[in-house]
Design an enzyme around this catalytic site. Sequence first.
Site, PDB file in Angstrom:
ATOM      1  N   LYS A 176       0.854  -1.192   0.000  1.00  0.00           N
ATOM      2  CA  LYS A 176       0.000   0.000   0.000  1.00  0.00           C
ATOM      3  C   LYS A 176       0.891   1.244   0.000  1.00  0.00           C
ATOM      4  O   LYS A 176       1.407   1.655   1.034  1.00  0.00           O
ATOM      5  CB  LYS A 176      -0.918   0.060   1.216  1.00  0.00           C
ATOM      6  CG  LYS A 176      -1.911   1.227   1.058  1.00  0.00           C
ATOM      7  CD  LYS A 176      -2.496   1.679   2.363  1.00  0.00           C
ATOM      8  CE  LYS A 176      -1.651   2.631   3.136  1.00  0.00           C
ATOM      9  NZ  LYS A 176      -1.415   3.946   2.534  1.00  0.00           N
ATOM     10  N   GLU A 250       8.820   0.450  11.329  1.00  0.00           N
ATOM     11  CA  GLU A 250       9.866   1.465  11.115  1.00  0.00           C
ATOM     12  C   GLU A 250       9.214   2.816  11.326  1.00  0.00           C
ATOM     13  O   GLU A 250       8.442   3.276  10.474  1.00  0.00           O
ATOM     14  CB  GLU A 250      10.401   1.377   9.676  1.00  0.00           C
ATOM     15  CG  GLU A 250      11.167   0.120   9.358  1.00  0.00           C
ATOM     16  CD  GLU A 250      12.511   0.057  10.049  1.00  0.00           C
ATOM     17  OE1 GLU A 250      13.022   1.092  10.509  1.00  0.00           O
ATOM     18  OE2 GLU A 250      13.048  -1.051  10.155  1.00  0.00           O
ATOM     19  N   CYS A 285      13.224  10.091   8.370  1.00  0.00           N
ATOM     20  CA  CYS A 285      13.027   9.587   9.726  1.00  0.00           C
ATOM     21  C   CYS A 285      14.286   9.672  10.570  1.00  0.00           C
ATOM     22  O   CYS A 285      14.216   9.892  11.768  1.00  0.00           O
ATOM     23  CB  CYS A 285      12.552   8.147   9.645  1.00  0.00           C
ATOM     24  SG  CYS A 285      13.605   7.149   8.582  1.00  0.00           S
TER      25      CYS A 285
HETATM   26  P1  NAD Z   1       1.512   8.153   8.995  1.00  0.00           P
HETATM   27  O1  NAD Z   1       1.717   7.406  10.249  1.00  0.00           O
HETATM   28  O2  NAD Z   1       0.553   9.258   8.976  1.00  0.00           O
HETATM   29  O3  NAD Z   1       1.053   7.145   7.836  1.00  0.00           O
HETATM   30  C1  NAD Z   1       1.814   6.029   7.484  1.00  0.00           C
HETATM   31  C2  NAD Z   1       0.992   5.124   6.586  1.00  0.00           C
HETATM   32  O4  NAD Z   1      -0.015   4.496   7.337  1.00  0.00           O
HETATM   33  C3  NAD Z   1       0.277   5.831   5.445  1.00  0.00           C
HETATM   34  O5  NAD Z   1       0.437   5.031   4.290  1.00  0.00           O
HETATM   35  C4  NAD Z   1      -1.181   5.866   5.887  1.00  0.00           C
HETATM   36  O6  NAD Z   1      -2.063   5.848   4.797  1.00  0.00           O
HETATM   37  C5  NAD Z   1      -1.271   4.568   6.663  1.00  0.00           C
HETATM   38  N1  NAD Z   1      -2.283   4.527   7.711  1.00  0.00           N
HETATM   39  C6  NAD Z   1      -2.844   5.536   8.406  1.00  0.00           C
HETATM   40  N2  NAD Z   1      -3.692   5.050   9.339  1.00  0.00           N
HETATM   41  C7  NAD Z   1      -3.664   3.705   9.225  1.00  0.00           C
HETATM   42  C8  NAD Z   1      -4.308   2.644   9.922  1.00  0.00           C
HETATM   43  N3  NAD Z   1      -5.152   2.885  10.937  1.00  0.00           N
HETATM   44  N4  NAD Z   1      -4.042   1.379   9.553  1.00  0.00           N
HETATM   45  C9  NAD Z   1      -3.163   1.128   8.556  1.00  0.00           C
HETATM   46  N5  NAD Z   1      -2.532   2.077   7.861  1.00  0.00           N
HETATM   47  C10 NAD Z   1      -2.767   3.362   8.194  1.00  0.00           C
HETATM   48  O7  NAD Z   1       2.962   8.647   8.591  1.00  0.00           O
HETATM   49  P2  NAD Z   1       3.385   9.504   7.347  1.00  0.00           P
HETATM   50  O8  NAD Z   1       3.091  10.932   7.611  1.00  0.00           O
HETATM   51  O9  NAD Z   1       2.866   8.907   6.090  1.00  0.00           O
HETATM   52  O10 NAD Z   1       4.957   9.262   7.351  1.00  0.00           O
HETATM   53  C11 NAD Z   1       5.795   9.982   8.169  1.00  0.00           C
HETATM   54  C12 NAD Z   1       6.247   9.150   9.342  1.00  0.00           C
HETATM   55  O11 NAD Z   1       6.905   7.975   8.872  1.00  0.00           O
HETATM   56  C13 NAD Z   1       7.250   9.879  10.180  1.00  0.00           C
HETATM   57  O12 NAD Z   1       7.016   9.642  11.546  1.00  0.00           O
HETATM   58  C14 NAD Z   1       8.564   9.260   9.749  1.00  0.00           C
HETATM   59  O13 NAD Z   1       9.593   9.375  10.686  1.00  0.00           O
HETATM   60  C15 NAD Z   1       8.161   7.850   9.510  1.00  0.00           C
HETATM   61  N6  NAD Z   1       9.141   7.182   8.628  1.00  0.00           N
HETATM   62  C16 NAD Z   1       9.944   6.225   9.174  1.00  0.00           C
HETATM   63  C17 NAD Z   1      10.908   5.603   8.391  1.00  0.00           C
HETATM   64  C18 NAD Z   1      11.801   4.525   8.966  1.00  0.00           C
HETATM   65  O14 NAD Z   1      12.393   3.775   8.202  1.00  0.00           O
HETATM   66  N7  NAD Z   1      11.953   4.411  10.277  1.00  0.00           N
HETATM   67  C19 NAD Z   1      11.050   5.946   7.047  1.00  0.00           C
HETATM   68  C20 NAD Z   1      10.233   6.935   6.530  1.00  0.00           C
HETATM   69  C21 NAD Z   1       9.264   7.544   7.339  1.00  0.00           C
END
Ligand code: NAD
Length: 481
Positions: A176, A250, A285
């Site tokens: 997704k 992650e 991140c």
């Molecule tokens: P987010 O948590 O808002 O969303 C992440 C994903 O989850 C999206 O695809 C969203 O559509 C989906 N989602 C939302 N609610 C859900 C649910 N209830 N069930 C299943 N899926 C759901 O985060 P974001 O704004 O898209 O990304 C930024 C975050 O990701 C930051 O905190 C960043 O640090 C983290 N990140 C971590 C890494 C890593 O490798 N550690 C890499 C990139 C980003």
Amino acid sequence: MLEGLAGRGLLIDGDWAGPGRGGTYAHHDPATGRHQADVGLASAREVDDAVRAARAAFPSWRRTPPHRRAAVLARLADLLDEHAASSAALNALDNGTPVSAMPSGHYAASWTRYYAGWVDKLDGEVLPVHDTGALDYTRTEPYGVVAAIVPWNGPMMGMGQKVAPALAAGNTVVVKPPELAPFGALRFAELALEAGLPAGVLNVVPGGAATGQALVGHPGVAKISFTGGTATAREVMAIAARHCTPLALELGGKSANIVFADADLDTAVPVAAVLGAGLLSGQGCALPTRLYVDERVVDEVVARVVAQVESLPIGDPLDPSTLVGPLVNQAACTRVLGVIERAHADGARLATGGRRLADTLEEGYYVAPTVFCDVDQHSDLATQEVFGPVLAVLPFADEDEVVSRANDSAFGLAAYLHTRDLSRALRLVEALEVGTVTVNGFPPMSPSAPFGGMKASGFGREGGRAGIEEFVQRKNVTLRY
Ligand code: NAD
């Protein structure tokens, strides 16, 4: 370029199924604010179709001889390299990443090639069960259908980090990608089909939270690999608990970069400026957004960091000379400007930036790389993930103090430190509560090294042997003789 991919829509069982029927997301170019495509979001019904297709494809993919599975992944890696220039341009339109800042096609290629090499190296072990009249051994087996939720700040990279090892281990996958930036993942899938990946082995269902919920809650999913924020991860864990689906997370970070007085500042300053306030406009991140500097050199370090931050080339992400591009969308811009306002209110001193760049880059989502000094250890700016180009500088007096302040964080993703004292470096490597420590320079981001968090930054690893072991389970076998 984007409209073609948006028009093809979902990938289910080897067919492009057209735009999803779970609503539409109006995708805007982050650099200009102009509408450039409508993304059809996958409905729960379409997610179900994708999981069923992946389940149906699993027995045959799992039994495909390792050298054939490896060959498909190696071909995919070659195609990713071949098309890296157009993927970089696609990424720029997808989420605003400058073409020169993150070679996402080459990056995904290197991960895919690395995991192609693992396909025939997943072994078990023979265990010494003496005097039992038995032979005991373990097998590594794939889970089945993996649900991969890849992030918008690196959708094609996320495919290399999650999909390549999951497929290498013999799983089938439903990905997704987020509605905010779905195109890199769709392009990766297009190239995977061209490389000969059989129908149903990789399925792609772009969408937002509702699509994600349908996927992680599907009883046909055997393992979840999620990248996103900590709050969302808690929801994902609650949903996964319904079927006891195992998961790897992650999540976010607020990584410390510790500069001691004996550091080589010619190395430390670029890391602080480029990673702390410039690269990906802070939307990464593991970027070091808390800069702890020994108070004896803090004035010199701040002056040099500010000078470098002010010279970072900002502009059109498609221009190869650009290093800092826009934020992903208007909402991100508004959120980051809110953080800046609160930092002022909390008494932090602005050293540079702190504003939207609307006068020069009219409609794009640009915020000037920003540095705040005199930041309070407990303020929002020092404790919360900003996901924007805002660096917090915090002076420190001694080693024990800085270790305790660096660890005084809910997150534990990464840390950086700069010192010429090898003993001190090794003491800190042990003391810092994070998954990755980089000493004296930029992190290499190699596919052979495990990456992941401690504490609220998640659990599980991507990269290296640990990264493929996330996608296999060990079965123990006892043979009586
Ligand atoms: P987010 O948590 O808002 O969303 C992440 C994903 O989850 C999206 O695809 C969203 O559509 C989906 N989602 C939302 N609610 C859900 C649910 N209830 N069930 C299943 N899926 C759901 O985060 P974001 O704004 O898209 O990304 C930024 C975050 O990701 C930051 O905190 C960043 O640090 C983290 N990140 C971590 C890494 C890593 O490798 N550690 C890499 C990139 C980003």
